[in-house]
Design an enzyme around this catalytic site. Sequence first.
Site, short mmCIF file in Angstrom:
data_model
loop_
_atom_site.label_atom_id
_atom_site.label_comp_id
_atom_site.label_asym_id
_atom_site.label_seq_id
_atom_site.Cartn_x
_atom_site.Cartn_y
_atom_site.Cartn_z
N GLU A 105 0.70 -1.28 -0.06
CA GLU A 105 -0.29 0.06 0.02
C GLU A 105 0.86 1.32 0.04
O GLU A 105 0.56 2.10 -0.63
CB GLU A 105 -0.93 -0.12 1.14
N GLU A 125 -3.48 -9.64 3.87
CA GLU A 125 -4.43 -9.48 5.16
C GLU A 125 -5.32 -10.60 5.67
O GLU A 125 -5.70 -10.60 6.65
CB GLU A 125 -4.92 -7.84 5.29
N1 CAA Z 1 4.92 -7.66 11.60
C1 CAA Z 1 5.70 -7.68 12.84
N2 CAA Z 1 6.52 -8.91 12.56
C2 CAA Z 1 6.72 -9.41 11.37
C3 CAA Z 1 6.02 -9.18 10.42
C4 CAA Z 1 4.90 -8.35 10.61
N3 CAA Z 1 4.38 -7.58 9.48
N4 CAA Z 1 6.42 -9.95 9.20
C5 CAA Z 1 7.33 -10.80 9.67
N5 CAA Z 1 7.45 -10.59 11.21
C6 CAA Z 1 8.42 -11.12 12.28
C7 CAA Z 1 8.07 -12.59 12.39
O1 CAA Z 1 7.34 -12.71 13.45
C8 CAA Z 1 9.72 -13.22 12.68
O2 CAA Z 1 9.93 -12.93 13.89
P1 CAA Z 1 10.85 -14.05 14.72
O3 CAA Z 1 11.92 -14.06 14.28
O4 CAA Z 1 11.00 -13.09 16.10
O5 CAA Z 1 9.88 -15.21 14.74
C9 CAA Z 1 10.53 -12.35 11.62
O6 CAA Z 1 9.70 -11.45 11.30
C10 CAA Z 1 10.84 -13.08 10.21
O7 CAA Z 1 9.59 -13.58 9.62
P2 CAA Z 1 9.55 -14.97 9.32
O8 CAA Z 1 10.30 -16.17 10.08
O9 CAA Z 1 8.12 -15.33 8.76
O10 CAA Z 1 10.47 -14.95 7.92
P3 CAA Z 1 10.33 -15.41 6.22
O11 CAA Z 1 11.62 -14.83 5.79
O12 CAA Z 1 9.95 -16.83 6.53
O13 CAA Z 1 9.19 -14.62 6.03
C11 CAA Z 1 7.41 -12.78 5.40
C12 CAA Z 1 9.02 -13.06 5.65
C13 CAA Z 1 7.13 -13.39 4.08
C14 CAA Z 1 7.58 -11.49 5.52
C15 CAA Z 1 6.56 -13.39 6.58
O14 CAA Z 1 7.00 -13.13 7.59
C16 CAA Z 1 5.04 -12.74 6.49
O15 CAA Z 1 4.52 -13.25 5.47
N6 CAA Z 1 4.56 -11.65 7.31
C17 CAA Z 1 3.32 -11.29 7.17
C18 CAA Z 1 3.29 -10.60 6.15
C19 CAA Z 1 1.96 -9.80 6.21
O16 CAA Z 1 0.65 -10.46 6.64
N7 CAA Z 1 1.81 -8.45 6.18
C20 CAA Z 1 0.42 -7.96 6.12
C21 CAA Z 1 0.37 -7.22 7.41
S1 CAA Z 1 -1.26 -6.39 7.94
C22 CAA Z 1 -1.22 -5.26 7.08
O17 CAA Z 1 -0.31 -4.72 6.54
C23 CAA Z 1 -2.82 -4.40 7.35
C24 CAA Z 1 -2.76 -3.03 6.64
O18 CAA Z 1 -3.21 -2.94 5.54
C25 CAA Z 1 -2.50 -1.86 7.40
#
Ligand code: CAA
Length: 697
Positions: A105, A125
């Site tokens: 976004e 999301e």
């Molecule tokens: N917020 C906070 N922490 C996050 C995060 C996020 N969005 N995304 C990842 N992390 C953290 C994980 O919890 C993990 O923490 P730990 O090492 O303490 O366990 C660390 O970052 C690394 O993440 P992964 O172990 O998952 O690493 P990866 O390389 O396998 O994957 C990733 C990386 C693809 C970014 C995956 O973490 C992921 O899919 N994250 C979520 C993304 C997501 O859902 N974003 C949307 C958020 S909602 C939003 O944005 C709402 C809006 O419109 C305002």
Amino acid sequence: MSDKIAYSRHGDIAVLTVQNPPVNALSHAVRQGLWDGMDRAEADAGVRAVLIVGEGRAFFAGADITEFGKPPLDPHLPDLINRIEASPLLVVASMHGVSLGGGLEVALGCHYRIAVPTARVGLPEVHLGLIPGAGGTQRLPRLTGVDAALDVMTTGRQIGAARALDLGIVDVIRDGDPAENGIAYTEKLLADGATRRAVSALPLPDPIDWDGAFDATLARSRGQISPAWCVRAIQSAYDTDFARGLKAERKIFSDLMQTDQRKGMIHAFFSERAVGNLPELKGIAPRPMALVGVIGGGTMGAGIATAALLSGLRVHMLEMSPEAGEAARGRIAGNLSGALKRGKISAAQRDAMLDQALQVTASYDTLADADLVIEAVFEDMGVKKAVFGELDRVCKPGAVLASNTSYLDINEIAATTSRPADVLGLHFFSPAHVMKLLEVVVADKTAADVAATGFALGKALGKISVRAGVCDGFIGNRILSTYRTCADHMILDGASPFQIDQALEAFGFAMGPFAVADLAGLDIGWAVRKRKRAEGLDPRARDAAYADRLCADGHFGQKTGKGYYEYAAGPRARAPNPDVMPLIEAERAAQGITARGFTDAEIVRRYMAAMVNEAARVVGEGIARRPLDVDVTLLFGYGFPRYRGGPLKWADMEGLDALLADIRAYAEEDPYFWQPAPLLEDLAAQGRTFDDLNKEG
Ligand code: CAA
């Protein structure tokens, strides 16, 4: 400025570099830093453009999920993105790694977007029980059209840079360093006299049948509501102007934020990552595992071998005879062809796996060099002990010896070897190359580096690994066997397997327990029942034997075409087997039971109460380390609906007091089965939740 954003000048370009490892989540400090960075750039003499780029692994992984559920702090993400878009300067995003959720976004609020070829974008999301809440539902359709935008939002899947280019989400793809690329691209835009280009000002694409899309999305989502609300959020763009569309989006986002579905899914997100975080394994190096031995090439063994090959490991597969070896090779080849069809590997990779990485053998001696051996033979203690005796004889010192047993005692298996510290359980779920769950069963004498090797193997195979202690069925099958017994009791008392399946599928399970039994094979449960009866049932336990008749007649479920259901028209078009109810009625008559009716709600409540009660015992006895380990086991191995977070998160949200009261009421009918778990009683008495235990670590 916050220390999360570095400000630098490259000629007339201000570069805002995001430094919030590991994945540049848009935390409050990052949002504030970006806001301040925009202010500074606009006030900085000679600056004509701003480049936003991420340092490390990603552009932005989205909003900071740890802030969800807490009071939101200024600046809010939608306001920040509007502020970026409205800047008089030209704003460019240079994307690498992932740009997810709020991260995409932000990019959509920039005027131009460049990406490296490996960049991936998405709006995931819905996987958190939400919709995009920072303009994604309003801006993305203006670039891609409604259908493509809905596909991205309702599935939450990531798409690659090339597809993003096709859809108009990115403007340019260029290989190289994201910061250098971004600067070069921005310089060119300035030199070409490019003007600001606000996505919010683009015309709306053609509308669609909103009600039809809402209903179809809801029907596809098995009770999860957020995907369908993406439709309504996009629709709001058509009813009003951009600013009000954004407000409507925010209202849906905020409402969803309050739901149990959002809480359940975020619990699932963090629990999935926490299961591998075990203090006793911190700093313990795993043993080597380059060459994996697999004993037994049936469905399970072939699936394990396939998973290992797909992860780049070498495999020696042991079968009893050359014919059985050929059949095992055929199964592995079939699995690999499936991976080829799904685009996961090339034909050349498949051939190399089959011809070079895989060796099928009938001699134990070929396992002498294996680093790790996984036994997947018939589920019988005598057979397993014989296999481990052979492994003890041929395997090199330090080799890890694993059993894939689903129920049997790993301590007893380990004791047949001269090296019990090298033995553990690795419980895969069938089909093992597809299912994500791996239970790493740590026996009394398992060495820490052997347990660490189990987790390292799980990681290499792309599995979610959960630590389990030794008991009958470990975490998952032990709990399964209890809630399945509860379902059998309800059948004896008047429910039908078909009503139970339907009620639980409506609750959100991928499949009800009887459809699952047909899929797994009724012979498995039959063997367990026979073993338990041979060990001696407690006289207070109710026994249900109606399913034994199905098995005795050779009906083992899908693989024989008949079980609880008939599968003449294929597995998707199941129809109740008309022989089942007469068997049940005969057993009720034999036990002198008068059938009574159950509502669907009552079925779900009893089934879940049985599941939670046994899960509480599993945690209380230390078989599962924390409640979240149970939740992840049920989510990834047993089709538990993710949007409910797992059985113990569900229990917390339902209220432990109320659940315990129901268990005590059920105990008046059957005090043996419904003995409340001590941990559940303790938590309810103290007014605490299972999640409180997760937080204690
Ligand atoms: N917020 C906070 N922490 C996050 C995060 C996020 N969005 N995304 C990842 N992390 C953290 C994980 O919890 C993990 O923490 P730990 O090492 O303490 O366990 C660390 O970052 C690394 O993440 P992964 O172990 O998952 O690493 P990866 O390389 O396998 O994957 C990733 C990386 C693809 C970014 C995956 O973490 C992921 O899919 N994250 C979520 C993304 C997501 O859902 N974003 C949307 C958020 S909602 C939003 O944005 C709402 C809006 O419109 C305002």
